[in-house]
Design a protein around this motif. Structure first.
Motif, PDB file in Angstrom:
ATOM      1  N   ILE A 166       0.692  -1.241  -0.064  1.00 22.93           N
ATOM      2  CA  ILE A 166      -0.063  -0.092   0.034  1.00 22.93           C
ATOM      3  C   ILE A 166       0.867   1.327  -0.014  1.00 22.93           C
ATOM      4  CG2 ILE A 166      -1.879   1.303   1.411  1.00 22.93           C
ATOM      5  CD1 ILE A 166      -2.807  -1.200   2.459  1.00 22.93           C
ATOM      6  N   ARG A 167       0.493   2.197  -1.064  1.00 26.59           N
ATOM      7  CA  ARG A 167       1.154   3.499  -0.757  1.00 26.59           C
ATOM      8  C   ARG A 167       0.915   4.189   0.499  1.00 26.59           C
ATOM      9  NH1 ARG A 167      -0.740   3.162  -6.030  1.00 26.59           N
ATOM     10  NH2 ARG A 167       0.919   3.524  -7.694  1.00 26.59           N
ATOM     11  N   ARG A 168       2.039   4.747   0.992  1.00 34.34           N
ATOM     12  CA  ARG A 168       2.015   5.582   1.987  1.00 34.34           C
ATOM     13  C   ARG A 168       2.336   7.220   2.002  1.00 34.34           C
ATOM     14  NH1 ARG A 168       6.010   2.455   6.283  1.00 34.34           N
ATOM     15  NH2 ARG A 168       7.285   2.573   4.337  1.00 34.34           N
ATOM     16  N   PRO A 169       1.289   7.905   2.295  1.00 31.44           N
ATOM     17  CA  PRO A 169       1.492   9.470   1.941  1.00 31.44           C
ATOM     18  C   PRO A 169       2.846   9.808   2.386  1.00 31.44           C
ATOM     19  CG  PRO A 169      -0.506   9.123   2.581  1.00 31.44           C
ATOM     20  CD  PRO A 169       0.028   7.590   2.860  1.00 31.44           C
ATOM     21  N   GLY A 170       3.426  10.559   1.822  1.00 32.73           N
ATOM     22  CA  GLY A 170       4.892  11.218   2.265  1.00 32.73           C
ATOM     23  C   GLY A 170       5.965  10.321   2.214  1.00 32.73           C
ATOM     24  N   ARG A 171       5.809   9.113   1.688  1.00 31.70           N
ATOM     25  CA  ARG A 171       7.078   8.181   1.748  1.00 31.70           C
ATOM     26  C   ARG A 171       7.159   7.559   0.238  1.00 31.70           C
ATOM     27  NH1 ARG A 171       6.806   4.982   7.429  1.00 31.70           N
ATOM     28  NH2 ARG A 171       6.539   6.836   8.931  1.00 31.70           N
ATOM     29  N   HIS A 172       8.367   7.360  -0.066  1.00 33.23           N
ATOM     30  CA  HIS A 172       8.547   6.668  -1.281  1.00 33.23           C
ATOM     31  C   HIS A 172       8.454   5.231  -1.245  1.00 33.23           C
ATOM     32  CE1 HIS A 172      10.598   6.448  -5.119  1.00 33.23           C
ATOM     33  NE2 HIS A 172      11.411   5.411  -4.480  1.00 33.23           N
ATOM     34  N   GLU A 173       8.653   4.601  -0.107  1.00 30.10           N
ATOM     35  CA  GLU A 173       8.689   3.357  -0.129  1.00 30.10           C
ATOM     36  C   GLU A 173       7.011   2.830   0.221  1.00 30.10           C
ATOM     37  OE1 GLU A 173      10.667   0.676  -1.476  1.00 30.10           O
ATOM     38  OE2 GLU A 173      11.949   2.167  -1.942  1.00 30.10           O
ATOM     39  N   PRO A 174       6.443   1.848  -0.243  1.00 27.70           N
ATOM     40  CA  PRO A 174       5.134   1.421   0.033  1.00 27.70           C
ATOM     41  C   PRO A 174       5.195   0.559   1.319  1.00 27.70           C
ATOM     42  CG  PRO A 174       5.708   0.165  -1.653  1.00 27.70           C
ATOM     43  CD  PRO A 174       6.865   1.075  -1.472  1.00 27.70           C
ATOM     44  N   GLY A 175       3.929   0.493   2.023  1.00 24.72           N
ATOM     45  CA  GLY A 175       3.973  -0.193   3.220  1.00 24.72           C
ATOM     46  C   GLY A 175       3.443  -1.445   2.961  1.00 24.72           C
ATOM     47  N   TRP A 176       3.082  -2.260   4.185  1.00 25.82           N
ATOM     48  CA  TRP A 176       2.397  -3.732   3.801  1.00 25.82           C
ATOM     49  C   TRP A 176       1.311  -3.773   4.882  1.00 25.82           C
ATOM     50  CZ3 TRP A 176       3.493  -6.872  -0.254  1.00 25.82           C
ATOM     51  CH2 TRP A 176       4.534  -6.730  -0.712  1.00 25.82           C
TER      52      TRP A 176
END
Length: 221
Positions: A166-176
């Motif tokens: 999942i995309r995370r606002p303000g972060r380049h790497e997605p989360g899980w």
């Protein structure tokens, strides 16, 4: 209902003067024995339901619904019912206010036994995204899911889980986001492949919830 009946019978029907010891002990232990037997029995009798075919996916008219596991729902309902009966109080020597309060708490907890049956875990596929109610509640839009080289298939971390990137606002790497699969009545690989399909094919999302799309996904005609 049997659990509640046995506990009510013990709490309000057993007296030292009129009830044989063997009957009092039986009524006291019967709910625990019944609950233990049902936990094991659910796992045996409903084993085929725990890993159902893809056709178990429900068509709701505007969405596809992955239902909750009947094994989990049944066990959770019985656990709530048994917990509630532990608060039953019939001792005449106890203050009236205390007895009323404890029995009100007992009724409330017993009533909560209906929650897992009426509003248990599920995942709802809609044209807009996923509504997940398993291990917590969360709404995920399709555009929030990231297409990754690895398929979002079940990931085993102590217990089977569906891993969604999942995309995370303000972060380049997605989360899980890890969705516990033991709470759901769905074939895990099929679930992962359906999520992957709609992440990769936005043009198919509008058809979610239709009989034709269901038949195409499952091969059921």
């Amino acid at each position: 209902m049997a659990l509640v009946g046995l506990r009510v019978g013990y709490e309000f029907g057993v007296t030292e003067a009129r009830t044989p010891t063997w009957l009092a002990v039986t009524l006291l232990l019967a709910p625990v024995v019944l609950l233990s037997g049902a936990f094991v029995g659910f796992g045996i009798v409903l084993r085929p339901v725990m890993q159902p075919p893809p056709a178990a996916l429900r068509v709701r008219g505007d969405a596809f619904v992955v239902p909750g596991s009947p094994v989990w729902s049944g066990r959770a309902a019985m656990a709530w019912a048994l917990l509630g009966t532990l608060f039953l109080e019939s001792d005449p020597s106890a203050p009236v206010e205390l007895r009323v309060t404890l029995n009100a708490v007992a009724v409330l907890l017993i009533g909560l036994a209906a929650v897992p049956l009426l509003r248990g875990p599920r995942i709802v596929f809609s044209p807009d995204g996923l509504t997940i109610r398993a291990g917590g509640s969360r709404r995920v839009r399709w555009d929030d899911l990231v297409q990754v080289p690895q398929r979002p298939l079940p990931l085993t971390v102590r217990s089977p889980k569906l891993a969604l990137s999942i995309r995370r606002p303000g972060r380049h790497e997605p989360g899980w986001l890890l969705v516990p699969l033991e709470l759901l009545a769905v074939e895990p690989v099929f679930l992962g492949s359906v999520v992957e399909h709609y992440v990769e094919h936005p043009d198919r999302r509008a058809a979610i919830g239709t009989e034709a799309e269901y038949a195409r996904l499952t091969g059921v005609t």
